[in-house]
Write a protein that holds these residues in place. Structure first.
Motif, short mmCIF file in Angstrom:
data_model
loop_
_atom_site.label_atom_id
_atom_site.label_comp_id
_atom_site.label_asym_id
_atom_site.label_seq_id
_atom_site.Cartn_x
_atom_site.Cartn_y
_atom_site.Cartn_z
N LEU A 1 0.87 -1.01 -0.07
CA LEU A 1 0.04 -0.03 -0.03
C LEU A 1 0.99 1.33 0.12
O LEU A 1 0.75 2.26 -0.80
N LEU A 2 1.89 1.04 0.75
CA LEU A 2 2.75 2.41 0.74
C LEU A 2 3.52 2.73 -0.50
O LEU A 2 4.23 3.57 -0.58
N SER A 3 3.70 1.50 -1.54
CA SER A 3 4.65 1.77 -2.42
C SER A 3 3.63 2.30 -3.85
O SER A 3 4.11 2.31 -4.82
N LEU A 4 2.45 2.32 -3.41
CA LEU A 4 1.58 2.68 -4.53
C LEU A 4 1.64 4.45 -4.67
O LEU A 4 1.83 5.25 -4.00
N GLU A 5 2.01 4.58 -6.07
CA GLU A 5 1.99 6.06 -6.60
C GLU A 5 1.36 6.14 -7.89
O GLU A 5 1.09 5.21 -8.74
N HIS A 6 1.23 7.56 -8.07
CA HIS A 6 0.67 8.02 -9.42
C HIS A 6 1.42 9.40 -9.62
O HIS A 6 1.41 10.15 -8.90
N GLN A 7 1.88 9.30 -10.73
CA GLN A 7 2.55 10.76 -11.18
C GLN A 7 3.60 11.02 -10.22
O GLN A 7 3.88 12.25 -9.85
N GLY A 8 4.39 10.16 -9.65
CA GLY A 8 5.61 10.49 -8.79
C GLY A 8 5.20 10.64 -7.37
O GLY A 8 5.93 11.12 -6.49
N ARG A 9 3.90 10.50 -7.10
CA ARG A 9 3.13 10.91 -5.98
C ARG A 9 2.84 9.62 -5.15
O ARG A 9 1.93 8.88 -5.73
N SER A 10 3.04 9.71 -3.74
CA SER A 10 2.53 8.48 -3.02
C SER A 10 0.75 8.56 -3.13
O SER A 10 0.01 9.71 -3.02
N LEU A 11 0.01 7.52 -3.26
CA LEU A 11 -1.42 7.49 -3.37
C LEU A 11 -2.00 7.47 -1.87
O LEU A 11 -3.21 7.50 -1.83
N LEU A 12 -1.28 7.05 -0.91
CA LEU A 12 -1.91 6.88 0.47
C LEU A 12 -0.89 7.26 1.48
O LEU A 12 0.41 6.94 1.36
N THR A 13 -1.55 7.71 2.33
CA THR A 13 -0.57 8.16 3.62
C THR A 13 -1.15 7.04 4.98
O THR A 13 -2.39 6.90 4.92
N VAL A 14 -0.30 6.54 5.52
CA VAL A 14 -0.55 5.54 6.56
C VAL A 14 -0.35 6.14 8.08
O VAL A 14 1.04 6.70 8.11
N LEU A 15 -0.98 6.26 8.96
CA LEU A 15 -0.60 6.78 10.25
C LEU A 15 -0.80 5.40 11.07
O LEU A 15 -1.83 4.88 11.25
N LEU A 16 0.22 5.07 11.66
CA LEU A 16 0.31 4.13 12.68
C LEU A 16 0.17 4.47 14.31
O LEU A 16 0.82 5.22 14.53
N PHE A 17 -0.58 3.89 15.01
CA PHE A 17 -0.70 4.07 16.18
C PHE A 17 -0.31 2.78 16.83
O PHE A 17 -0.99 1.78 16.54
N GLY A 18 0.63 2.71 17.90
CA GLY A 18 0.72 1.49 18.46
C GLY A 18 1.55 1.68 19.95
O GLY A 18 1.86 2.60 20.24
N LEU A 19 1.64 0.83 20.65
CA LEU A 19 2.66 0.49 21.97
C LEU A 19 4.01 0.75 21.50
O LEU A 19 4.34 0.52 20.40
N PRO A 20 4.96 1.01 22.59
CA PRO A 20 6.26 1.10 22.33
C PRO A 20 6.70 -0.19 21.54
O PRO A 20 7.81 0.00 20.79
N SER A 21 6.23 -1.18 21.64
CA SER A 21 6.65 -2.37 21.08
C SER A 21 6.79 -2.32 19.43
O SER A 21 7.07 -3.27 18.73
N LEU A 22 5.90 -1.25 18.99
CA LEU A 22 5.69 -1.22 17.59
C LEU A 22 7.39 -0.87 16.81
O LEU A 22 7.55 -1.44 15.95
#
Length: 165
Positions: free
Chosen positions: A34-55
């Motif tokens: 998902l993070l590799s998806l691009e269109h015209q050199g721009r990322s198609l998706l921003t991902v925001l991860l929430f997690g414990l310090p073990s992330l």
């Protein structure tokens, strides 16, 4: 779909809570895709991860995924005044009266929840129920203590904690 977002000047955002649970390689591979998806050199998706310090451990296990992380934030526990403001804001957001919690109740919420917003939410909600059952108005520290006992929370005096996100 991306074209519609692009025309409106928007970018799709994917929020993943409890991201430390991305232990399975298949899940991390999907996320990398998902993070590799691009269109015209721009990322198609921003991902925001929430997690414990073990992330952080999960990210170390997968350097390719870790390289795609643009930033990290470690939240500190809320202090007493921040807890009070947080509870008030949550109540006001549903057109409630923050005075439903007496000052001693907010103090108790802070001590039991240790400044962790997720625990504050659960404890405040259960305290409202306990207060309803005991017909307390406003909700006092005894209602919070009863709710905390039901949740298995121990009262802590220390403020020096890190918030699991």
């Amino acid at each position: 779909m991306f074209m519609a977002f692009e025309e409106e000047g928007k970018l799709p955002l994917l929020l993943i809570d409890d991201a430390q649970l991305l232990l399975l390689e298949d899940a991390r591979a999907e996320l990398r895709g998902l993070l590799s998806l691009e269109h015209q050199g721009r990322s198609l998706l921003t991902v925001l991860l929430f997690g414990l310090p073990s992330l952080d451990d999960v990210m170390r296990q997968d350097p390719v995924l870790g390289q795609r992380v643009d930033g990290r934030v470690c939240l500190s526990a809320l202090g007493r005044e921040e807890t009070a403001a947080y509870v008030s804001t949550r109540i006001e957001s549903v057109q409630g009266d923050p005075a439903i919690f007496a000052d001693d109740a907010v103090d108790a919420i802070f001590r039991y929840a240790q400044g962790v917003p997720r625990v504050i939410n659960t404890l405040a909600d259960n305290s409202l129920f306990e207060g309803f059952l005991s017909e307390a108005n406003p909700i006092d520290a005894s209602a919070v203590a009863a709710a905390a006992q039901q949740l298995g929370l121990a009262e802590i005096e220390s403020e020096a904690k890190t918030v699991p996100t």
